[in-house]
Design a protein around this motif. Structure first.
Motif, short mmCIF file in Angstrom:
data_model
loop_
_atom_site.label_atom_id
_atom_site.label_comp_id
_atom_site.label_asym_id
_atom_site.label_seq_id
_atom_site.Cartn_x
_atom_site.Cartn_y
_atom_site.Cartn_z
N ALA A 250 14.90 -55.31 -6.06
CA ALA A 250 16.05 -55.99 -5.46
C ALA A 250 16.11 -55.72 -3.96
CB ALA A 250 17.34 -55.54 -6.14
N SER A 251 15.85 -54.49 -3.56
CA SER A 251 15.89 -54.16 -2.13
C SER A 251 14.79 -54.88 -1.37
CB SER A 251 15.74 -52.64 -1.95
OG SER A 251 16.81 -51.94 -2.54
N ALA A 252 13.59 -54.94 -1.95
CA ALA A 252 12.48 -55.62 -1.29
C ALA A 252 12.74 -57.12 -1.15
CB ALA A 252 11.19 -55.38 -2.07
N VAL A 253 13.25 -57.73 -2.21
CA VAL A 253 13.55 -59.17 -2.16
C VAL A 253 14.65 -59.44 -1.14
CG1 VAL A 253 14.52 -61.09 -3.48
CG2 VAL A 253 12.78 -59.63 -4.51
N THR A 254 15.65 -58.57 -1.11
CA THR A 254 16.76 -58.76 -0.17
C THR A 254 16.30 -58.64 1.27
OG1 THR A 254 18.30 -57.87 -1.81
CG2 THR A 254 19.06 -57.97 0.45
N VAL A 255 15.43 -57.66 1.54
CA VAL A 255 14.89 -57.52 2.90
C VAL A 255 14.11 -58.77 3.29
CG1 VAL A 255 13.19 -56.27 4.28
CG2 VAL A 255 14.84 -55.00 2.93
N ALA A 256 13.28 -59.26 2.37
CA ALA A 256 12.46 -60.43 2.67
C ALA A 256 13.29 -61.68 2.89
CB ALA A 256 11.46 -60.66 1.53
N ALA B 283 20.40 -54.85 9.31
CA ALA B 283 18.97 -54.52 9.21
C ALA B 283 18.78 -53.04 8.88
CB ALA B 283 18.26 -54.88 10.50
N CYS B 284 19.56 -52.17 9.52
CA CYS B 284 19.46 -50.73 9.24
C CYS B 284 19.79 -50.45 7.78
CB CYS B 284 20.40 -49.95 10.15
SG CYS B 284 19.86 -49.86 11.88
#
Length: 229
Positions: free
Chosen positions: A93-99, A114-115
Protein backbone atom coordinates in the motif's frame (compact mmCIF):
# COMPACT_ATOMS: atom_id res chain seq x y z
CA UNK A 1 -32.38 23.26 2.60
CA UNK A 2 -28.63 23.02 2.06
CA UNK A 3 -27.38 20.31 -0.29
CA UNK A 4 -24.17 20.01 1.73
CA UNK A 5 -26.20 19.16 4.84
CA UNK A 6 -28.04 16.40 2.98
CA UNK A 7 -24.79 14.93 1.73
CA UNK A 8 -23.21 15.00 5.18
CA UNK A 9 -26.20 13.33 6.84
CA UNK A 10 -26.39 10.58 4.22
CA UNK A 11 -22.63 10.03 4.25
CA UNK A 12 -22.44 9.90 8.05
CA UNK A 13 -25.39 7.52 8.32
CA UNK A 14 -24.04 5.29 5.57
CA UNK A 15 -20.58 5.18 7.13
CA UNK A 16 -22.11 4.35 10.50
CA UNK A 17 -24.14 1.47 9.07
CA UNK A 18 -21.11 0.12 7.23
CA UNK A 19 -19.08 0.36 10.42
CA UNK A 20 -21.69 -1.59 12.38
CA UNK A 21 -21.84 -4.20 9.63
CA UNK A 22 -18.08 -4.60 9.86
CA UNK A 23 -18.15 -4.92 13.65
CA UNK A 24 -20.84 -7.60 13.63
CA UNK A 25 -19.24 -9.42 10.71
CA UNK A 26 -15.92 -9.49 12.54
CA UNK A 27 -17.49 -10.67 15.80
CA UNK A 28 -19.78 -13.28 14.32
CA UNK A 29 -17.08 -14.82 12.13
CA UNK A 30 -14.51 -14.64 14.94
CA UNK A 31 -11.81 -13.27 12.66
CA UNK A 32 -8.36 -13.12 14.36
CA UNK A 33 -7.47 -9.68 15.68
CA UNK A 34 -4.14 -9.75 13.84
CA UNK A 35 -5.95 -9.34 10.53
CA UNK A 36 -7.00 -5.87 11.66
CA UNK A 37 -3.57 -4.74 10.53
CA UNK A 38 -4.37 -5.78 6.96
CA UNK A 39 -7.68 -3.91 7.14
CA UNK A 40 -5.90 -0.83 8.51
CA UNK A 41 -3.37 -0.97 5.66
CA UNK A 42 -6.11 -1.10 3.03
CA UNK A 43 -8.08 1.74 4.64
CA UNK A 44 -4.97 3.89 5.06
CA UNK A 45 -4.04 3.32 1.43
CA UNK A 46 -7.56 4.24 0.31
CA UNK A 47 -7.38 7.48 2.30
CA UNK A 48 -3.98 8.30 0.84
CA UNK A 49 -5.03 7.58 -2.75
CA UNK A 50 -8.22 9.61 -2.29
CA UNK A 51 -6.05 12.50 -1.03
CA UNK A 52 -8.39 13.69 1.69
CA UNK A 53 -8.78 16.43 2.62
CA UNK A 54 -8.07 17.91 -0.79
CA UNK A 55 -6.46 21.11 0.47
CA UNK A 56 -4.00 19.23 2.72
CA UNK A 57 -4.00 15.48 1.94
CA UNK A 58 -2.01 14.26 4.93
CA UNK A 59 -4.50 11.92 6.61
CA UNK A 60 -3.66 8.92 4.42
CA UNK A 61 0.15 9.27 4.58
CA UNK A 62 0.01 9.68 8.37
CA UNK A 63 -2.25 6.62 8.63
CA UNK A 64 0.17 4.56 6.52
CA UNK A 65 3.15 5.67 8.61
CA UNK A 66 1.36 4.77 11.85
CA UNK A 67 0.20 1.45 10.40
CA UNK A 68 3.76 0.45 9.52
CA UNK A 69 5.13 1.46 12.92
CA UNK A 70 2.31 -0.13 14.91
CA UNK A 71 2.50 -3.31 12.83
CA UNK A 72 6.20 -3.66 13.55
CA UNK A 73 5.71 -3.06 17.27
CA UNK A 74 2.76 -5.48 17.34
CA UNK A 75 4.86 -8.21 15.75
CA UNK A 76 7.77 -7.50 18.09
CA UNK A 77 5.43 -7.96 21.06
CA UNK A 78 3.57 -11.09 19.89
CA UNK A 79 5.64 -12.72 17.10
CA UNK A 80 2.35 -13.76 15.49
CA UNK A 81 2.72 -15.02 11.94
CA UNK A 82 -0.75 -13.73 11.10
CA UNK A 83 0.63 -10.20 11.21
CA UNK A 84 2.87 -10.89 8.22
CA UNK A 85 -0.09 -10.49 5.87
CA UNK A 86 -0.86 -7.05 7.25
CA UNK A 87 2.79 -6.01 7.17
CA UNK A 88 3.14 -7.14 3.57
CA UNK A 89 0.00 -5.25 2.59
CA UNK A 90 1.33 -2.17 4.36
CA UNK A 91 4.48 -2.24 2.23
CA UNK A 92 2.45 -2.75 -0.94
CA UNK A 93 0.00 0.00 0.00
CA UNK A 94 2.83 2.41 0.82
CA UNK A 95 4.64 1.68 -2.45
CA UNK A 96 1.48 2.11 -4.53
CA UNK A 97 0.62 5.33 -2.71
CA UNK A 98 4.10 6.77 -3.30
CA UNK A 99 3.91 5.88 -6.99
CA UNK A 100 0.42 7.34 -7.45
CA UNK A 101 0.35 10.46 -5.26
CA UNK A 102 3.93 11.69 -4.82
CA UNK A 103 4.39 15.11 -6.38
CA UNK A 104 7.60 16.87 -7.36
CA UNK A 105 6.36 20.41 -6.75
CA UNK A 106 8.02 22.70 -4.26
CA UNK A 107 5.06 23.81 -2.15
CA UNK A 108 5.31 23.33 1.59
CA UNK A 109 2.24 21.07 1.70
CA UNK A 110 3.63 18.77 -0.98
CA UNK A 111 6.99 18.57 0.80
CA UNK A 112 5.30 17.51 4.03
CA UNK A 113 3.22 14.95 2.15
CA UNK A 114 6.33 13.63 0.38
CA UNK A 115 8.18 13.22 3.69
CA UNK A 116 5.28 11.31 5.21
CA UNK A 117 4.93 9.09 2.14
CA UNK A 118 8.60 8.16 1.88
CA UNK A 119 9.14 7.81 5.62
CA UNK A 120 6.01 5.69 5.79
CA UNK A 121 7.36 3.45 3.04
CA UNK A 122 10.73 3.20 4.81
CA UNK A 123 9.07 2.33 8.13
CA UNK A 124 6.87 -0.29 6.47
CA UNK A 125 9.81 -1.92 4.67
CA UNK A 126 11.99 -1.93 7.79
CA UNK A 127 9.25 -3.38 9.99
CA UNK A 128 8.05 -5.99 7.51
CA UNK A 129 11.54 -7.10 6.45
CA UNK A 130 12.52 -7.65 10.07
CA UNK A 131 9.30 -9.55 10.77
CA UNK A 132 9.66 -11.77 7.70
CA UNK A 133 13.34 -12.35 8.51
CA UNK A 134 12.57 -13.33 12.09
CA UNK A 135 9.69 -15.61 11.10
CA UNK A 136 11.35 -17.41 8.19
CA UNK A 137 15.06 -17.19 9.07
CA UNK A 138 15.39 -17.00 12.86
CA UNK A 139 12.47 -19.32 13.62
CA UNK A 140 12.63 -21.22 10.34
CA UNK A 141 15.12 -22.82 8.01
CA UNK A 142 18.19 -20.80 9.11
CA UNK A 143 17.72 -21.06 12.87
CA UNK A 144 21.15 -22.64 13.38
CA UNK A 145 23.00 -20.57 10.79
CA UNK A 146 24.58 -17.47 12.34
CA UNK A 147 25.29 -16.12 8.87
CA UNK A 148 21.62 -15.19 8.63
CA UNK A 149 22.38 -12.13 10.77
CA UNK A 150 24.17 -10.57 7.82
CA UNK A 151 20.98 -10.56 5.74
CA UNK A 152 19.21 -7.65 7.42
CA UNK A 153 22.31 -5.55 8.03
CA UNK A 154 23.60 -5.71 4.47
CA UNK A 155 20.12 -5.72 2.94
CA UNK A 156 19.05 -2.56 4.75
CA UNK A 157 22.39 -0.94 4.00
CA UNK A 158 22.16 -1.77 0.29
CA UNK A 159 18.62 -0.39 0.14
CA UNK A 160 19.70 2.77 1.93
CA UNK A 161 22.72 3.38 -0.28
CA UNK A 162 20.60 2.77 -3.37
CA UNK A 163 18.01 5.32 -2.25
CA UNK A 164 20.66 7.89 -1.38
CA UNK A 165 22.32 7.55 -4.78
CA UNK A 166 18.97 7.58 -6.60
CA UNK A 167 17.79 10.59 -4.61
CA UNK A 168 20.94 12.52 -5.45
CA UNK A 169 20.64 11.67 -9.13
CA UNK A 170 17.01 12.82 -9.17
CA UNK A 171 17.68 15.83 -6.97
CA UNK A 172 15.06 14.62 -4.47
CA UNK A 173 16.19 15.18 -0.90
CA UNK A 174 13.24 13.26 0.55
CA UNK A 175 14.36 10.05 -1.18
CA UNK A 176 17.92 10.62 0.00
CA UNK A 177 16.72 11.15 3.56
CA UNK A 178 14.67 7.95 3.45
CA UNK A 179 17.82 6.17 2.32
CA UNK A 180 19.76 7.57 5.25
CA UNK A 181 17.06 6.19 7.55
CA UNK A 182 17.84 2.70 6.23
CA UNK A 183 21.57 3.34 6.61
CA UNK A 184 21.17 4.58 10.19
CA UNK A 185 19.17 1.51 11.21
CA UNK A 186 21.61 -0.84 9.47
CA UNK A 187 24.68 0.75 11.04
CA UNK A 188 22.96 0.80 14.42
CA UNK A 189 22.30 -2.93 14.13
CA UNK A 190 25.86 -3.59 13.00
CA UNK A 191 27.42 -1.68 15.88
CA UNK A 192 25.00 -2.59 18.66
CA UNK A 193 24.10 -6.17 17.74
CA UNK A 194 26.39 -7.72 15.15
CA UNK A 195 29.58 -6.82 17.02
CA UNK A 196 28.48 -8.93 19.99
CA UNK A 197 26.48 -11.68 18.24
CA UNK A 198 28.92 -12.45 15.44
CA UNK A 199 32.53 -13.54 15.60
CA UNK A 200 35.41 -14.55 13.38
CA UNK A 201 34.96 -14.39 9.63
CA UNK A 202 31.26 -13.54 9.87
CA UNK A 203 31.96 -10.40 11.86
CA UNK A 204 34.74 -9.43 9.46
CA UNK A 205 32.44 -10.10 6.49
CA UNK A 206 29.70 -7.97 8.04
CA UNK A 207 31.86 -4.91 8.49
CA UNK A 208 33.79 -5.42 5.25
CA UNK A 209 30.53 -5.71 3.31
CA UNK A 210 29.10 -2.65 5.05
CA UNK A 211 32.24 -0.67 4.33
CA UNK A 212 32.26 -1.71 0.67
CA UNK A 213 28.63 -0.68 0.25
CA UNK A 214 29.23 2.70 1.86
CA UNK A 215 32.35 3.35 -0.22
CA UNK A 216 30.51 2.30 -3.36
CA UNK A 217 27.68 4.66 -2.51
CA UNK A 218 30.14 7.49 -1.93
CA UNK A 219 31.76 6.83 -5.31
CA UNK A 220 28.43 6.68 -7.15
CA UNK A 221 27.27 9.88 -5.43
CA UNK A 222 30.34 11.76 -6.60
CA UNK A 223 29.71 13.86 -9.74
CA UNK A 224 31.22 12.35 -12.88
CA UNK A 225 33.44 15.35 -13.44
CA UNK A 226 34.99 14.90 -10.00
CA UNK A 227 35.48 11.16 -10.61
CA UNK A 228 37.35 11.70 -13.87
CA UNK A 229 39.49 14.53 -12.53
Amino acid sequence: MSTKWDVRVLAAAGAGMMGLAGVFLWRDLQVPHELLLAVAAVLASALALAEVPRHRPLVGPIALLLTGLSGGLWYAATKSGLLLTGLGLTVLASAVTVARTWRHTGTREDKVQACLLWYGLAAAVLASSWAFYFHFFTLGFAADDLGRRLVLTLGWLAAGVGLVVYGRLRGESVIRDAGFAFIAVALGKALAYDTTHLSGTLRVACFAGAGALMLGGAWLSTPRTARSA
